[in-house]
Design a protein around this motif. Structure first.
Motif, PDB file in Angstrom:
ATOM      1  N   VAL A  10      14.598  -0.663 -28.310  1.00  0.00           N
ATOM      2  CA  VAL A  10      13.891  -1.027 -27.093  1.00  0.00           C
ATOM      3  C   VAL A  10      14.866  -0.869 -25.933  1.00  0.00           C
ATOM      4  CG1 VAL A  10      12.348  -2.617 -28.271  1.00  0.00           C
ATOM      5  CG2 VAL A  10      14.491  -3.454 -27.321  1.00  0.00           C
ATOM      6  N   ARG A  11      14.341  -0.879 -24.741  1.00  0.00           N
ATOM      7  CA  ARG A  11      15.174  -0.606 -23.573  1.00  0.00           C
ATOM      8  C   ARG A  11      16.361  -1.570 -23.494  1.00  0.00           C
ATOM      9  NH1 ARG A  11      13.057  -0.277 -17.314  1.00  0.00           N
ATOM     10  NH2 ARG A  11      14.814   0.894 -16.489  1.00  0.00           N
ATOM     11  N   GLY A  12      17.574  -1.017 -23.395  1.00  0.00           N
ATOM     12  CA  GLY A  12      18.785  -1.806 -23.318  1.00  0.00           C
ATOM     13  C   GLY A  12      19.449  -2.063 -24.654  1.00  0.00           C
ATOM     14  N   GLN A  13      18.756  -1.822 -25.765  1.00  0.00           N
ATOM     15  CA  GLN A  13      19.314  -2.114 -27.079  1.00  0.00           C
ATOM     16  C   GLN A  13      20.237  -0.991 -27.514  1.00  0.00           C
ATOM     17  OE1 GLN A  13      16.302  -2.803 -30.022  1.00  0.00           O
ATOM     18  NE2 GLN A  13      17.691  -3.834 -31.436  1.00  0.00           N
ATOM     19  N   ASN A  14      21.288  -1.331 -28.282  1.00  0.00           N
ATOM     20  CA  ASN A  14      22.204  -0.322 -28.775  1.00  0.00           C
ATOM     21  C   ASN A  14      22.233  -0.330 -30.292  1.00  0.00           C
ATOM     22  OD1 ASN A  14      23.965  -2.412 -29.593  1.00  0.00           O
ATOM     23  ND2 ASN A  14      24.935  -2.443 -27.575  1.00  0.00           N
ATOM     24  N   HIS A  15      22.876   0.718 -30.851  1.00  0.00           N
ATOM     25  CA  HIS A  15      22.944   0.863 -32.307  1.00  0.00           C
ATOM     26  C   HIS A  15      24.145   1.722 -32.630  1.00  0.00           C
ATOM     27  CE1 HIS A  15      21.319   0.791 -36.385  1.00  0.00           C
ATOM     28  NE2 HIS A  15      21.567   2.077 -36.470  1.00  0.00           N
ATOM     29  N   PRO A  16      24.936   1.355 -33.648  1.00  0.00           N
ATOM     30  CA  PRO A  16      26.106   2.169 -33.995  1.00  0.00           C
ATOM     31  C   PRO A  16      25.700   3.514 -34.593  1.00  0.00           C
ATOM     32  CG  PRO A  16      25.795   0.394 -35.580  1.00  0.00           C
ATOM     33  CD  PRO A  16      24.818   0.140 -34.469  1.00  0.00           C
ATOM     34  N   LEU A  17      26.538   4.506 -34.377  1.00  0.00           N
ATOM     35  CA  LEU A  17      26.311   5.843 -34.927  1.00  0.00           C
ATOM     36  C   LEU A  17      27.217   6.031 -36.135  1.00  0.00           C
ATOM     37  CD1 LEU A  17      26.116   7.929 -31.631  1.00  0.00           C
ATOM     38  CD2 LEU A  17      24.227   7.237 -33.107  1.00  0.00           C
TER      39      LEU A  17
ATOM     40  N   ALA B  75      38.799  13.856 -24.523  1.00  0.00           N
ATOM     41  CA  ALA B  75      39.181  12.440 -24.592  1.00  0.00           C
ATOM     42  C   ALA B  75      38.743  11.671 -23.363  1.00  0.00           C
ATOM     43  CB  ALA B  75      40.690  12.316 -24.784  1.00  0.00           C
ATOM     44  N   SER B  76      38.584  12.359 -22.226  1.00  0.00           N
ATOM     45  CA  SER B  76      38.185  11.689 -20.984  1.00  0.00           C
ATOM     46  C   SER B  76      36.701  11.368 -20.940  1.00  0.00           C
ATOM     47  CB  SER B  76      38.552  12.559 -19.779  1.00  0.00           C
ATOM     48  OG  SER B  76      37.973  13.847 -19.897  1.00  0.00           O
ATOM     49  N   VAL B  77      35.933  11.881 -21.888  1.00  0.00           N
ATOM     50  CA  VAL B  77      34.485  11.629 -21.915  1.00  0.00           C
ATOM     51  C   VAL B  77      34.218  10.351 -22.698  1.00  0.00           C
ATOM     52  CG1 VAL B  77      32.259  12.459 -22.748  1.00  0.00           C
ATOM     53  CG2 VAL B  77      33.872  14.050 -21.689  1.00  0.00           C
ATOM     54  N   HIS B  78      33.541   9.413 -22.054  1.00  0.00           N
ATOM     55  CA  HIS B  78      33.198   8.147 -22.701  1.00  0.00           C
ATOM     56  C   HIS B  78      31.690   7.971 -22.865  1.00  0.00           C
ATOM     57  CE1 HIS B  78      37.185   6.031 -22.672  1.00  0.00           C
ATOM     58  NE2 HIS B  78      37.438   7.010 -21.822  1.00  0.00           N
ATOM     59  N   ARG B  79      30.896   8.787 -22.186  1.00  0.00           N
ATOM     60  CA  ARG B  79      29.443   8.664 -22.292  1.00  0.00           C
ATOM     61  C   ARG B  79      28.791  10.031 -22.258  1.00  0.00           C
ATOM     62  NH1 ARG B  79      27.949   3.803 -17.958  1.00  0.00           N
ATOM     63  NH2 ARG B  79      29.615   2.371 -18.543  1.00  0.00           N
ATOM     64  N   VAL B  80      27.707  10.155 -23.008  1.00  0.00           N
ATOM     65  CA  VAL B  80      26.852  11.334 -22.947  1.00  0.00           C
ATOM     66  C   VAL B  80      25.457  10.832 -22.592  1.00  0.00           C
ATOM     67  CG1 VAL B  80      25.929  13.316 -24.178  1.00  0.00           C
ATOM     68  CG2 VAL B  80      28.227  12.480 -24.725  1.00  0.00           C
ATOM     69  N   ASN B  81      24.956  11.216 -21.436  1.00  0.00           N
ATOM     70  CA  ASN B  81      23.653  10.760 -20.958  1.00  0.00           C
ATOM     71  C   ASN B  81      22.617  11.855 -21.180  1.00  0.00           C
ATOM     72  OD1 ASN B  81      24.661   8.241 -19.429  1.00  0.00           O
ATOM     73  ND2 ASN B  81      25.908   9.881 -18.572  1.00  0.00           N
ATOM     74  N   VAL B  82      21.549  11.528 -21.884  1.00  0.00           N
ATOM     75  CA  VAL B  82      20.472  12.481 -22.148  1.00  0.00           C
ATOM     76  C   VAL B  82      19.409  12.312 -21.064  1.00  0.00           C
ATOM     77  CG1 VAL B  82      18.720  13.222 -23.786  1.00  0.00           C
ATOM     78  CG2 VAL B  82      20.939  12.415 -24.609  1.00  0.00           C
ATOM     79  N   LEU B  83      19.158  13.403 -20.318  1.00  0.00           N
ATOM     80  CA  LEU B  83      18.267  13.363 -19.164  1.00  0.00           C
ATOM     81  C   LEU B  83      16.992  14.151 -19.447  1.00  0.00           C
ATOM     82  CD1 LEU B  83      20.962  14.416 -16.514  1.00  0.00           C
ATOM     83  CD2 LEU B  83      20.671  12.176 -17.597  1.00  0.00           C
TER      84      LEU B  83
ATOM     85  N   ARG C 299      32.968   3.026 -27.651  1.00  0.00           N
ATOM     86  CA  ARG C 299      33.395   1.646 -27.517  1.00  0.00           C
ATOM     87  C   ARG C 299      34.384   1.319 -28.619  1.00  0.00           C
ATOM     88  NH1 ARG C 299      30.775  -1.940 -24.892  1.00  0.00           N
ATOM     89  NH2 ARG C 299      30.876  -0.245 -23.393  1.00  0.00           N
ATOM     90  N   GLN C 300      35.638   1.045 -28.229  1.00  0.00           N
ATOM     91  CA  GLN C 300      36.698   0.680 -29.161  1.00  0.00           C
ATOM     92  C   GLN C 300      36.836   1.701 -30.280  1.00  0.00           C
ATOM     93  OE1 GLN C 300      35.654  -3.298 -30.353  1.00  0.00           O
ATOM     94  NE2 GLN C 300      36.432  -4.229 -28.485  1.00  0.00           N
ATOM     95  N   GLY C 301      36.848   2.976 -29.887  1.00  0.00           N
ATOM     96  CA  GLY C 301      37.069   4.050 -30.836  1.00  0.00           C
ATOM     97  C   GLY C 301      35.855   4.479 -31.614  1.00  0.00           C
ATOM     98  N   ALA C 302      34.732   3.785 -31.471  1.00  0.00           N
ATOM     99  CA  ALA C 302      33.507   4.141 -32.189  1.00  0.00           C
ATOM    100  C   ALA C 302      32.428   4.520 -31.183  1.00  0.00           C
ATOM    101  CB  ALA C 302      33.040   2.986 -33.060  1.00  0.00           C
ATOM    102  N   TRP C 303      31.448   5.277 -31.647  1.00  0.00           N
ATOM    103  CA  TRP C 303      30.347   5.712 -30.785  1.00  0.00           C
ATOM    104  C   TRP C 303      29.087   4.927 -31.117  1.00  0.00           C
ATOM    105  CZ3 TRP C 303      30.462   9.152 -26.738  1.00  0.00           C
ATOM    106  CH2 TRP C 303      31.627   9.914 -26.588  1.00  0.00           C
ATOM    107  N   LYS C 304      28.332   4.627 -30.063  1.00  0.00           N
ATOM    108  CA  LYS C 304      27.043   3.959 -30.210  1.00  0.00           C
ATOM    109  C   LYS C 304      26.002   4.688 -29.367  1.00  0.00           C
ATOM    110  CE  LYS C 304      28.768  -0.757 -31.025  1.00  0.00           C
ATOM    111  NZ  LYS C 304      28.648  -2.182 -30.605  1.00  0.00           N
ATOM    112  N   VAL C 305      24.738   4.391 -29.647  1.00  0.00           N
ATOM    113  CA  VAL C 305      23.642   4.914 -28.838  1.00  0.00           C
ATOM    114  C   VAL C 305      22.931   3.735 -28.206  1.00  0.00           C
ATOM    115  CG1 VAL C 305      22.092   4.955 -30.841  1.00  0.00           C
ATOM    116  CG2 VAL C 305      21.522   6.301 -28.805  1.00  0.00           C
ATOM    117  N   ARG C 306      22.546   3.896 -26.937  1.00  0.00           N
ATOM    118  CA  ARG C 306      21.804   2.857 -26.237  1.00  0.00           C
ATOM    119  C   ARG C 306      20.539   3.462 -25.636  1.00  0.00           C
ATOM    120  NH1 ARG C 306      25.346   1.083 -22.731  1.00  0.00           N
ATOM    121  NH2 ARG C 306      25.938  -0.804 -23.822  1.00  0.00           N
ATOM    122  N   ALA C 307      19.429   2.762 -25.771  1.00  0.00           N
ATOM    123  CA  ALA C 307      18.191   3.158 -25.102  1.00  0.00           C
ATOM    124  C   ALA C 307      18.288   2.733 -23.639  1.00  0.00           C
ATOM    125  CB  ALA C 307      16.988   2.497 -25.771  1.00  0.00           C
ATOM    126  N   VAL C 308      18.151   3.684 -22.717  1.00  0.00           N
ATOM    127  CA  VAL C 308      18.326   3.393 -21.299  1.00  0.00           C
ATOM    128  C   VAL C 308      16.969   3.319 -20.585  1.00  0.00           C
ATOM    129  CG1 VAL C 308      19.393   4.133 -19.138  1.00  0.00           C
ATOM    130  CG2 VAL C 308      20.593   4.471 -21.306  1.00  0.00           C
TER     131      VAL C 308
END
Length: 676
Positions: free
Chosen positions: A6-13, A79-87, A141-150
């Protein structure tokens, strides 16, 4: 098992090589931006779009289509990339296609492994006038990747979205993308028309964006700054959800093994916000929340306390409060944006009238001005109606949630305190006060912070501007600040199990004896309040030594080798009238406790006027920045983590004349005696 977000929720990849599959009922443009740790794209070379579809670790589609597959290799990201935004955006042009997501079925986005195994999914519901949306965010986040519903929509289209991503050439880039898409559409097969829309559809649990303006996004120190409360996210913000805590919303129980149909599209205009959440599944099936009584035909289901994701009622209520917090932030942002749009439009129309000499005088000019003002009134009224509709629904939800809150989340006037018993385990969060906005003064959102406290608290005893208390003098403010600190301390004592929370008080000049009396009389302090330079040195020395011992034990991997009889409970140090009674050594020890203490269970509550410590100059700036500032009277210094509104904070004080504080402290003292 797939996580239906749901909007705002995250989940580990669980894997770094992914496909992001987009399914929509009409051709959409799929793109992606790479962002740094501050959420900003550093240039056009950080954007993958149909005109330039490939970046390191990322490839998007070359044209608009009803279905897309985006390839992502997170290990190949710089290494400088911390987010990937799907538009996602709707194509522009004269093709006669839809102009907003509110007129098409909501797009669905799925994150899968290369073998097609679904990791997470999100259906972007609740859009209306928006023609571009940030659907998902993959973040490090802390070396691991997560996905968030925006699900952040933009009525201003792709150009506005790219501007919000921090791209200075957003207008030119959006024009280039639309040109590339127009060329691709000439070669694409038209998608079939969407199915007929239902007369009334479900809405996701978020504030509906106004049809007049974008739901502008911003971030504040709060959930994202402090950790993420909640408000309990801010440098003056509210501790939060955000990066560390999910900001979930209410949920409808579903069978995870049963495929869920996509939710019907939202209504184009009008109608109440439906509280029921369509097609929701959870990463881990929680205990079934309470079900709402059946709604009247054509009406939304009535709200139910605990109708959110979570394994326990406490967690579901926590998540529900955060959902309400986000809803109010976003629906207010939509209203303010719509009003700004109406104001700007009227100013532009009036400027056009005045720029034409022929219309400056006479009936033609008067008619044009009246028409512009009438359109402005109409737009503002429409925005206000949308806001009031959402406020009614949120108010109804608050009316059922507030009475159901457990003691840790409840106001002091909640009857739940009259049945209070010392808990057997620590709750997940604590209420420090209420938050509200000027557009919805009667609607209060509980300000919840996670436990154990991740940062200290600063009760500001000076320089507080309050519309409600404009004539409060400095002496009264100092007294109110300590009264507020005592109420927070009592609440912390009340929500911890017996023997697991110890309170120390430093009152160098003894000026807080009256306010501290409830704690002293109840016998819940570890020792009487420390006074004088010797008392300050003794308490700080003992707590500093405790932090050193625990740090050495933990770092050496011998946590069980602490001295016999060592107090392993959480420790709270309440300091009144700082820096009075503190020499340079004591100030350095206090800074040390504020920085290192929370990680090993030593927390700080500072009651102070920053001006009193002005002589230390910038030396104490890190101390003030590291503490969550609260005020003893209502003040608008906190910000939400979604759009950055200035929220009015009201402290959680005991009602005048109430005996609830004494009754609760008596229970704590009895449990403390039995434990020892």
């Amino acid at each position: 098992m797939t996580a239906e977000l749901v909007r705002g929720q995250n989940h580990p990849l669980s894997t770094v090589r992914l496909e992001i599959r987009v399914s929509a009922g009409t051709p959409v443009v799929a793109a992606a931006t790479l962002s740094d740790e501050n959420g900003h794209a550093q240039g056009v070379e950080w954007v993958a779009h149909p005109g330039s579809p490939t970046l390191p670790g990322l490839e998007v589609s070359r044209q608009a289509a009803a279905d897309h597959r985006l390839a992502v290799d997170l290990d190949a990201m710089p290494a400088s990339v911390h987010r990937v935004n799907v538009l996602l955006s709707l194509p522009t042009g004269d093709g006669g296609g839809p102009v907003s997501f509110g007129s098409v079925p909501p797009p669905a986005v799925r994150v899968t492994g290369l073998d097609g195994t679904e990791v997470a999914g999100y259906t972007v519901t609740g859009l209306s006038a928006e023609s571009a949306v940030v659907a998902l965010e993959l973040y490090r986040r802390q070396g691991a990747w997560k996905v968030r519903a925006v699900g952040q929509g933009y009525a201003g289209g792709l150009a506005e979205l790219l501007t919000d991503q921090g791209l200075p050439q957003a207008q030119q880039l959006a024009a280039g993308i639309n040109e590339a898409v127009a060329q691709g559409l000439a070669r694409s097969v038209p998608a079939p028309p969407p199915p007929p829309r239902a007369p009334d559809g479900d809405r996701s649990r978020q504030a509906a964006a106004s049809a007049l303006g974008p739901d502008q996004s911003g971030s504040a120190y709060g959930a994202q700054g402090a950790t993420g409360c909640p408000a309990g996210a801010p440098t003056g913000s509210v501790p939060t959800g955000g990066p560390t805590d999910p900001v979930p919303a209410a949920a409808v129980p579903t069978d995870p093994a049963t495929p869920q149909p996509a939710p019907p599209p939202p209504p184009a205009t009008g109608g109440p916000v439906d509280y029921v959440h369509p097609g929701r599944r959870n990463a881990a099936p929680p205990p079934p929340p309470p079900t709402a009584p059946p709604a009247q035909p054509g009406q939304p289901a009535p709200p139910v306390a605990g109708d959110a994701t979570g394994w326990s009622m406490e967690e579901r209520l926590y998540n529900q409060v955060w959902g309400m917090f986000e809803d109010l932030a976003r629906t207010t942002a939509a209203y303010r944006s719509a009003v700004d749009f109406a104001d700007t439009r009227m100013e532009r129309e009036l400027d056009q009238v005045l720029s034409d000499p022929r219309s400056r005088i006479g009936g033609q000019g008067d008619a044009a001005r009246e028409a512009a003002q009438a359109r402005h009134i109409q737009l503002v009224d429409q925005a206000r109606q949308a806001l009031e509709r959402d406020l009614v629904q949120l108010g109804a939800e608050s009316d059922v949630v507030e009475p159901a809150l457990p003691p840790a989340y409840a106001r002091w006037d909640n009857p739940v305190w009259h049945a209070y018993r010392v808990p057997m385990e620590m709750p997940m969060a604590l209420r420090l006060g209420d938050l509200h906005l000027p557009e919805s003064d009667s609607l209060r959102i509980p300000m919840l912070v996670r436990l154990p406290l991740e940062r200290g608290l600063w009760i500001d005893s000076g320089g507080t501007a309050s519309a409600e208390e404009p004539f409060t003098d400095s002496h009264e403010l100092r007294h109110l600040a300590l009264v507020s600190a005592v109420a927070h301390t009592a609440r912390l004592l009340a929500v911890y199990p017996a023997g697991e929370f110890t309170v120390h008080v430093i009152d160098p000049a003894g000026s807080g004896a009256q306010a501290l009396a409830p704690l002293v009389r109840a016998g819940v302090l570890a020792t009487p309040p420390a006074a004088g330079a010797a008392g300050v040195a003794d308490v700080l020395g003992r707590l500093t030594q405790r932090v050193d011992l625990v740090q050495m034990a933990v770092r050496g991997g011998v946590a069980d080798a602490l001295p016999p009889g060592f107090d392993t409970s959480q420790q709270l140090l309440v300091v009144n009238d700082f820096p009075h009674g503190f020499d340079d050594r004591a100030v350095n020890q206090l800074r040390y406790l504020a920085d290192e203490g929370p990680a090993v269970g030593v927390h700080l509550m500072l009651v102070a006027d920053r001006e009193d410590a002005a002589g230390y100059g910038p030396l104490l700036d890190p101390l003030w920045r590291g503490l969550l500032r609260l005020t003893p009277v209502p003040d608008d210094h906190l910000a939400d983590p979604w759009v950055g509104h200035a929220w009015t904070y009201e402290p959680a004080l005991v009602p005048p004349g109430s005996e609830v504080l004494q009754q609760v402290l008596a229970q704590v003292a009895i449990a403390r005696t039995k434990h020892t």
